[in-house]
Every structure is written in C-alpha cells, then in structure tokens.
Design a protein around this motif. Structure first.
Motif, PDB file in Angstrom:
ATOM      1  N   LEU A  26     134.934  24.404  58.938  1.00 37.53           N
ATOM      2  CA  LEU A  26     133.530  24.035  58.718  1.00 37.53           C
ATOM      3  C   LEU A  26     132.689  24.789  58.040  1.00 37.53           C
ATOM      4  N   SER A  27     131.983  24.388  57.016  1.00 38.95           N
ATOM      5  CA  SER A  27     130.825  24.933  56.209  1.00 38.95           C
ATOM      6  C   SER A  27     129.646  24.249  55.962  1.00 38.95           C
ATOM      7  N   GLU A  28     128.535  24.206  55.514  1.00 40.63           N
ATOM      8  CA  GLU A  28     127.668  23.383  55.228  1.00 40.63           C
ATOM      9  C   GLU A  28     127.941  22.774  53.828  1.00 40.63           C
ATOM     10  N   GLU A  29     128.808  23.393  53.000  1.00 41.60           N
ATOM     11  CA  GLU A  29     129.061  22.641  51.673  1.00 41.60           C
ATOM     12  C   GLU A  29     130.129  21.774  52.077  1.00 41.60           C
ATOM     13  N   LEU A  30     131.039  21.775  52.834  1.00 40.19           N
ATOM     14  CA  LEU A  30     132.274  20.931  53.255  1.00 40.19           C
ATOM     15  C   LEU A  30     131.636  19.726  53.961  1.00 40.19           C
ATOM     16  N   ILE A  31     130.735  19.911  54.845  1.00 36.22           N
ATOM     17  CA  ILE A  31     130.006  18.820  55.271  1.00 36.22           C
ATOM     18  C   ILE A  31     129.183  17.891  54.378  1.00 36.22           C
ATOM     19  N   VAL A  32     128.549  18.435  53.369  1.00 37.79           N
ATOM     20  CA  VAL A  32     127.817  17.773  52.510  1.00 37.79           C
ATOM     21  C   VAL A  32     128.717  17.042  51.433  1.00 37.79           C
ATOM     22  N   GLN A  33     129.772  17.680  51.138  1.00 39.01           N
ATOM     23  CA  GLN A  33     130.898  16.990  50.198  1.00 39.01           C
ATOM     24  C   GLN A  33     131.202  15.765  51.180  1.00 39.01           C
ATOM     25  N   THR A  34     131.632  15.952  52.216  1.00 38.70           N
ATOM     26  CA  THR A  34     132.274  14.782  53.192  1.00 38.70           C
ATOM     27  C   THR A  34     131.180  13.805  53.043  1.00 38.70           C
ATOM     28  N   ALA A  35     130.046  14.107  53.631  1.00 40.99           N
ATOM     29  CA  ALA A  35     129.079  13.115  53.691  1.00 40.99           C
ATOM     30  C   ALA A  35     128.968  12.204  52.297  1.00 40.99           C
ATOM     31  N   LEU A  36     129.019  12.982  51.090  1.00 39.10           N
ATOM     32  CA  LEU A  36     128.978  12.094  49.844  1.00 39.10           C
ATOM     33  C   LEU A  36     129.914  11.308  49.675  1.00 39.10           C
ATOM     34  N   ARG A  37     131.292  11.707  50.101  1.00 34.29           N
ATOM     35  CA  ARG A  37     132.212  10.804  50.123  1.00 34.29           C
ATOM     36  C   ARG A  37     132.334   9.692  50.846  1.00 34.29           C
ATOM     37  N   LEU A  38     131.688   9.855  52.225  1.00 36.04           N
ATOM     38  CA  LEU A  38     131.621   8.834  53.017  1.00 36.04           C
ATOM     39  C   LEU A  38     130.419   7.814  52.575  1.00 36.04           C
ATOM     40  N   LEU A  39     129.336   8.365  52.014  1.00 35.04           N
ATOM     41  CA  LEU A  39     128.537   7.419  51.382  1.00 35.04           C
ATOM     42  C   LEU A  39     129.100   6.401  50.377  1.00 35.04           C
ATOM     43  N   ARG A  40     129.683   7.199  49.355  1.00 39.61           N
ATOM     44  CA  ARG A  40     130.071   6.473  48.357  1.00 39.61           C
ATOM     45  C   ARG A  40     131.263   5.349  48.490  1.00 39.61           C
ATOM     46  N   GLU A  41     131.936   5.848  49.730  1.00 45.29           N
ATOM     47  CA  GLU A  41     133.109   4.621  50.090  1.00 45.29           C
ATOM     48  C   GLU A  41     132.770   3.786  51.146  1.00 45.29           C
ATOM     49  N   HIS A  42     131.594   3.965  51.921  1.00 43.59           N
ATOM     50  CA  HIS A  42     131.210   2.983  53.118  1.00 43.59           C
ATOM     51  C   HIS A  42     129.704   3.020  53.144  1.00 43.59           C
ATOM     52  N   GLY A  43     129.037   3.365  52.229  1.00 44.34           N
ATOM     53  CA  GLY A  43     127.317   3.177  52.331  1.00 44.34           C
ATOM     54  C   GLY A  43     126.783   4.003  53.279  1.00 44.34           C
ATOM     55  N   ALA A  44     125.320   3.612  53.358  1.00 44.97           N
ATOM     56  CA  ALA A  44     124.486   4.419  53.931  1.00 44.97           C
ATOM     57  C   ALA A  44     125.014   4.482  55.715  1.00 44.97           C
TER      58      ALA A  44
END
Length: 254
Positions: A26-44
C-alpha cells in the motif's frame, strides 16, 4: 470513512511492511490510482473505504494510515489530476500559447476522469501539485509583464473558467450514453425545426446551433479570455499607472 486524524501517520512511516492479500504494498499513490479507477468504472458511489479495501486486497482500516477520511482522499484525487496536467507541460515563453495549452490540458484531464472531476474540480487542496500550478500560472502572467494585481485577477478568471468548464463537460460525459444521445438529438429534433415566423433568430442560426452545441465551448471561451487578457496587457503597457499599482516582473512580453 469517518474522521480519524489520530490514525494518520507520517508519510515516511506509511509503507506497509507486508504485502496485501493481492501481493501489493500500500501507498498513498496506489490508493489514489485505485480510487480513480473505481470512480471511472462505478461512479461516485465507489468512493467508500469498503470498496477501496476490497479493490486493494487490504483491510479497510489500513487506509486510515494514509487518509483521515474520504474528503481527505478526494483532495488527494483532485491534486493528482492537477499533477497529471502539469506532468508533460513545458513553457515556451509565449504567455498566451502557454496558458492556452495549459487550459486545454486541464480540460482534457477532467474529461479523462469525469466522475472524479465532477467531485473535485471545485476543491482547494493546498497540496503540492496545486501549489505548483498556482506558482506556474502566476509566473507565466508576471513573466509576460502583467502587473501583479492583473496577474492575480487573470489567474483567478483563467483557473475558475477552466475548472467550471471541466465540471460542466465532465458531468455531461459522465451521463449514461442514452441520456447524452437524447440531449444531442434535441438540437436537431426541436431547435432545427422551429419556424422563422415565431423564432427568427433560432431559425437563422439553427445549422450553427446543431453543429456547435454538441461540443464543448471551452476552447472558444478560453480564446475570448486570453484575448481580453492581451488587451488588458496592452492597456497596462500604454498606461502603467492604470493597473492600480503593484509590481511587474521584468520578463518579456509576448
């Protein structure tokens, strides 16, 4: 996430000693990248600690080591989008071209992540990439010769215009495809058929409306803003006292 200020640890101590169940660290960067992917795929609705933990293969409580709450994460997402805008941008020394390129990059970056842009484009992060962007844009304006009060006013208008269009156009892109197509069809099905005797101005310009209203107005609005800024610079150069005082950078004017 609920607020957990006391659980956020310094950056140097955040790295996990052991990989998660998926084999990643885990890292801050990985969490942010994963959050961006989830937002793109599934919305808010995807921006929850449970879904992030599941996607990362980590205990959700581990995320509190990096972010106090989802709002803290949202600020990091906003700053990441700003950082992507700046990453490959290079100043040429021609202020108008440099700002136009930067504005278009801000807009394009938002459309690449519309769900994230809708949630974060109005936020002030106070983080490293945002600070860099403020310094860069004001530097371009001062380097062009704008007096400091004008540089700040134009910076303010430039950034707010870019972010406002980013949010507006990102919200449109984030709509379901059927809704977007239905809205685009209104210009052809309704406006293009209005009679000239009752709506002479719409009828006279209907073919332009059909062509233009389906695309973003941001490039045109940006050009208008930059033209107004260029006119203001010419006025300041002709009458240095008219700007209301303030310093000017000795950089060249273009």
């Amino acid at each position: 996430m609920t607020s957990a200020d006391d659980r956020v640890v310094p950056a140097a101590a955040r790295r996990r000693r052991r990989p998660t169940k998926t084999g990643v660290v885990l890292s801050e960067e990985l969490i942010v990248q994963t959050a961006l992917r989830l937002l793109r795929e599934h919305g808010a609705d995807a921006l929850t600690v449970r879904r992030l933990g599941l996607a990362l293969g980590a205990d959700p409580s581990a995320l509190y080591r990096y972010f106090r709450d989802t709002d803290d994460l949202l600020l990091a997402i906003a700053d990441e989008l700003i950082g992507r805008t700046l990453r490959d941008w290079r100043a040429t020394g021609v202020w108008r071209a440099d700002l136009r390129d930067l504005g278009l990059r801000i807009h394009a970056g938002a459309l690449a992540h519309p769900q994230a842009a809708v949630l974060s484009s109005y936020r002030v992060t106070g983080r490293v990439h945002e600070i860099e962007a403020v310094e860069t844009i004001i530097g371009v304006l001062r380097g062009a010769g704008f007096p400091d009060p004008d540089a700040v006013r134009i910076y303010h208008a430039f950034v707010d215009q870019a972010l406002a269009f980013a949010a507006l156009d990102a919200a449109s892109v984030a709509l379901p495809r059927a809704a977007r197509e239905a809205e685009a069809g209104v210009w052809r099905a309704m406006y293009a058929r209005l009679p000239a005797d009752s709506h002479p101005n719409i009828a006279a310009t209907a073919h332009h409306l059909v062509r233009d209203m389906g695309r973003s107005a941001y490039p045109s609005a940006l050009d208008l803003l930059l033209s107004a800024a260029a006119a203001r610079l010419a006025e300041a150069e002709a009458d240095p006292g008219a700007s209301g005082g303030g310093s000017r950078s000795p950089g060249p004017s273009h």
